[in-house]
Design a protein around this motif. Structure first.
Motif, PDB file in Angstrom:
ATOM      1  N   ASP A  97      57.020  38.252  73.426  1.00 57.37           N
ATOM      2  CA  ASP A  97      56.270  39.257  73.243  1.00 57.37           C
ATOM      3  C   ASP A  97      55.342  39.233  74.607  1.00 57.37           C
ATOM      4  OD1 ASP A  97      57.350  40.488  71.193  1.00 57.37           O
ATOM      5  OD2 ASP A  97      55.871  40.131  69.604  1.00 57.37           O
ATOM      6  N   ASP A  99      52.284  39.981  74.549  1.00 53.11           N
ATOM      7  CA  ASP A  99      50.713  39.920  74.171  1.00 53.11           C
ATOM      8  C   ASP A  99      50.473  38.380  73.970  1.00 53.11           C
ATOM      9  OD1 ASP A  99      52.396  39.305  71.853  1.00 53.11           O
ATOM     10  OD2 ASP A  99      51.294  40.826  70.722  1.00 53.11           O
ATOM     11  N   ARG A 203      46.943  37.839  68.843  1.00 53.38           N
ATOM     12  CA  ARG A 203      47.005  38.746  70.031  1.00 53.38           C
ATOM     13  C   ARG A 203      45.762  38.385  71.194  1.00 53.38           C
ATOM     14  NH1 ARG A 203      48.445  43.475  71.810  1.00 53.38           N
ATOM     15  NH2 ARG A 203      50.550  44.143  71.213  1.00 53.38           N
TER      16      ARG A 203
END
Ligand code: UDP
Ligand code: MG
Length: 315
Positions: A97, A99, A203
């Motif tokens: 990902d 993030d 995150r």
């Protein structure tokens, strides 16, 4: 030298991408190069509405290992990943990902397992980060349900963070369905699999794009693209309800003929009609989901459209 391609889909991740590029740069230089691998990073901008495209342009001119693709609009993470898989040309592809929730220092361990002969080395979440109790419970029950409806192995704490051998990538490229559910596809292709545990980070910036509505949509997608068990459920529901109705009919007949009891009709009939109506609508809804899939797949549209593919010339 073998090449490892790292693929990261990004939707409105302008705030995270500089940190991601830097972290990947450090990983390539300090860990992968000494192990004898060249690494590349391919970011797929999934039609972001923030500054992701401009940031990617800057990062591309700054980092010689960073390539990117801009999709023509937001196609969703599942399809953005396919764009990455189509254009990543390493001997192995690692999906992460953007993030920074997936710890990059697990990647060398994944590579070791890959060298030991595993084709699909997946990350196994040890904990689910800052997720609510409700989301955790719902997600576990969902995977239980999905697992019960298919003989393929569906792992509950496993997401898209994984290393895939070239062989898996070649097969995944052939699966061109537009309504994609990658978790189901990774399970479907088979190959030699192994889990590597990891701790989910929080995150770094921005917020998750998967709200409740999107998660429900993805869950339905997951079921309708992986299994036809709900259709069988509709059949069984029909059989069971008909059987109960038949038994009830016998009771009413006996009561009237043998004991001469008058039939008190109105409330009973209303309940039965409403119940059967509900069952029929449920069955129709289930069938509808599958027809909708047939409809969208029969159009044979591409799963994504790339607006720009910006790559450094291969070394
Ligand atoms: N993502 C994407 N397209 C979308 C939604 C998300 O490419 O339509 C990317 C997003 O940029 C991130 C990854 O998919 O890199 C996971 O998304 P997110 O962090 O929002 O989900 P969560 O971690 O909460 O499951
Ligand atoms: Mg995330």
């Amino acid at each position: 030298m073998k090449t490892i391609s790292i693929v990261a889909p990004a939707y409105n991740e302008a705030a995270n991408l500089p940190a991601l590029a830097e972290a990947v740069g450090a990983l390539l230089e300090k860990k992968l190069l000494p192990m004898g691998y060249v690494g590349r990073l391919l970011i797929v901008n999934d039609g972001s509405s923030d500054d992701t495209a401009q940031i990617l342009q800057q990062l591309h001119s700054r980092y010689p290992f960073l390539d990117y693709i801009n999709l023509s609009r937001n196609f969703g993470k599942e399809n953005a990943l396919l764009a990455g898989i189509d254009h990543a040309d390493g001997d192995a592809v690692v999906i992460i990902d953007s993030d920074l929730q997936h710890p990059l220092d697990v990647i060398p361990d994944m590579i070791k397992c890959w060298e030991d002969g595993y084709d699909d080395v997946y990350g196994e979440r040890l904990d689910r980060g800052k997720e609510s109790w409700m989301r955790r419970k719902l997600s576990l029950s969902y995977y239980n349900l999905l697992q019960r409806s298919t003989p393929m192995e569906i792992l509950p704490n496993v997401g898209d963070f994984r290393l895939l051998d070239r062989r898996c990538i070649r097969i995944l490229r052939e699966l061109r369905e537009t309504q994609r559910y990658n978790k189901g596809l990774f399970a479907w292709i088979g190959f030699k699999k192994k889990g590597v545990p990891y701790q989910t980070a929080d995150r770094t910036a921005g917020k998750s794009s998967f709200n409740l509505r999107r998660l429900i949509r993805l869950s339905i997608e997951g079921i309708s693209s992986t299994t036809t068990a709900p259709l069988r459920f509709a059949t069984w529901l029909g059989i069971i309800v008909s059987f109960i109705a038949f038994c009830y009919l016998l009771i009413v007949l006996c009561k009237t003929i043998i004991w001469g009891e008058p039939v008190r009709g109105y409330p009973t009939i209303l309940c039965v009609i409403l119940f059967l109506g509900g069952c029929q609508l449920l069955a129709l809804g289930i069938i509808g989901e599958y027809i909708a899939r047939i409809f969208s797949e029969s159009k044979h549209r591409p799963p994504y459209i790339a607006r720009d593919i910006v790559k450094h010339p291969s070394p």
